[in-house]
Design an enzyme around this catalytic site. Structure first.
Site, PDB file in Angstrom:
ATOM      1  N   GLY A  12       0.819  -1.192   0.000  1.00 33.41           N
ATOM      2  CA  GLY A  12       0.000   0.000   0.000  1.00 33.41           C
ATOM      3  C   GLY A  12       0.856   1.246   0.000  1.00 33.41           C
ATOM      4  O   GLY A  12       2.072   1.197   0.175  1.00 33.41           O
ATOM      5  N   GLY A  17      -0.651   1.970   6.553  1.00 28.74           N
ATOM      6  CA  GLY A  17      -0.692   1.063   7.695  1.00 28.74           C
ATOM      7  C   GLY A  17      -0.198  -0.339   7.427  1.00 28.74           C
ATOM      8  O   GLY A  17      -0.442  -1.253   8.212  1.00 28.74           O
ATOM      9  N   ASP A  86       6.080  -6.437   4.814  1.00 27.99           N
ATOM     10  CA  ASP A  86       5.316  -5.213   4.539  1.00 27.99           C
ATOM     11  C   ASP A  86       5.617  -4.629   3.160  1.00 27.99           C
ATOM     12  O   ASP A  86       5.412  -3.441   2.925  1.00 27.99           O
ATOM     13  CB  ASP A  86       5.545  -4.163   5.635  1.00 27.99           C
ATOM     14  CG  ASP A  86       6.968  -3.611   5.652  1.00 27.99           C
ATOM     15  OD1 ASP A  86       7.851  -4.195   4.989  1.00 27.99           O
ATOM     16  OD2 ASP A  86       7.192  -2.585   6.328  1.00 27.99           O
ATOM     17  N   GLU A 147       9.427  12.588   6.329  1.00 27.36           N
ATOM     18  CA  GLU A 147       8.149  12.555   5.607  1.00 27.36           C
ATOM     19  C   GLU A 147       7.403  13.891   5.661  1.00 27.36           C
ATOM     20  O   GLU A 147       6.350  14.036   5.039  1.00 27.36           O
ATOM     21  CB  GLU A 147       7.248  11.458   6.186  1.00 27.36           C
ATOM     22  CG  GLU A 147       7.745  10.044   5.903  1.00 27.36           C
ATOM     23  CD  GLU A 147       6.834   8.977   6.467  1.00 27.36           C
ATOM     24  OE1 GLU A 147       6.972   7.821   6.033  1.00 27.36           O
ATOM     25  OE2 GLU A 147       5.986   9.287   7.337  1.00 27.36           O
TER      26      GLU A 147
END
Length: 213
Positions: A12, A17, A86, A147
């Site tokens: 994602g 998440g 992930d 970020e």
């Protein structure tokens, strides 16, 4: 009948998440956890400040790091125990197509195609979707230094690129979960439902999961 997976990968856009879900599922299922080592990329903070200048070294650094992880996974025979990651190796090219110039992308692709052929292939990919507002909120809340310069427009580009990629993805069964209105970190019922769909329901082709209270 309970599904048995050797390797589950969660994917994602930044802030959706995927690492949180990977950690939670790992804890619940006594699995091995493999996380993307993005914090070790020395070019990433520079990339968010000057995307055009630092796109290529950032991308090549990620490619090398991800490939090294893939080789370690295979050489250590991690799949004797279920592994949850992930990221998938193929995601690297989503960023490359979005950020590199044509000549840079051609060089990148030459190397990527060699590496992709000998990377680990997941038995199930879980793609977490979200709207841009929720992504921006999540990124703001976790407040990572590097970020803070991520723009809304870049997240929109990236989200569109991910959706395009997974619309055509067919290398393994794919579960798509829209996380815009759910919270599997704080709401145990949401996490229970996701886990039920992964391990106790038949998964063939593409499966879309919708969660409501």
């Amino acid at each position: 009948m309970k599904n048995e997976f050797d390797f589950i990968a969660i994917e994602g856009v930044i802030g959706v998440g995927k690492t949180s879900l990977a950690k939670l599922l790992t804890e619940r299922n006594n699995a091995r956890l493999v996380l993307e080592q993005f914090e070790e990329n020395p070019f990433l903070p520079k990339f968010y400040k000057d995307r055009e200048r630092y796109a290529f070294p950032t991308q090549m650094s990620f490619l090398a790091s991800r490939f090294q992880q893939q080789q370690e996974m295979l050489s250590k025979d991690l799949f004797q125990q279920m592994t949850i990651s992930d990221y998938i190796f193929e995601k690297d090219r989503i960023f490359a197509r979005l950020n590199l110039e044509d000549d840079e992308l051609a060089l990148y692709d030459t190397i990527f195609k060699i590496m992709a052929g000998i990377s680990a292939q997941p038995d199930l990919v879980i793609y977490l979707q979200s709207n841009v507002d929720r992504l921006m909120q999540n990124i703001k809340e976790r407040d990572r230094d590097y970020e803070r310069d991520i723009s809304r427009s870049y997240l929109k580009e990236l989200s569109d690129a991910y959706n395009h990629f997974f619309h055509h993805y067919n290398k393994s069964p794919l579960m798509i979960i829209n996380t815009s209105e759910i919270d599997f970190v704080s709401n145990e019922k949401h996490l229970d439902y996701i886990e039920e769909q992964i391990f106790n329901q038949p998964i063939r082709g593409n499966t879309h999961i919708h969660i409501t209270d």
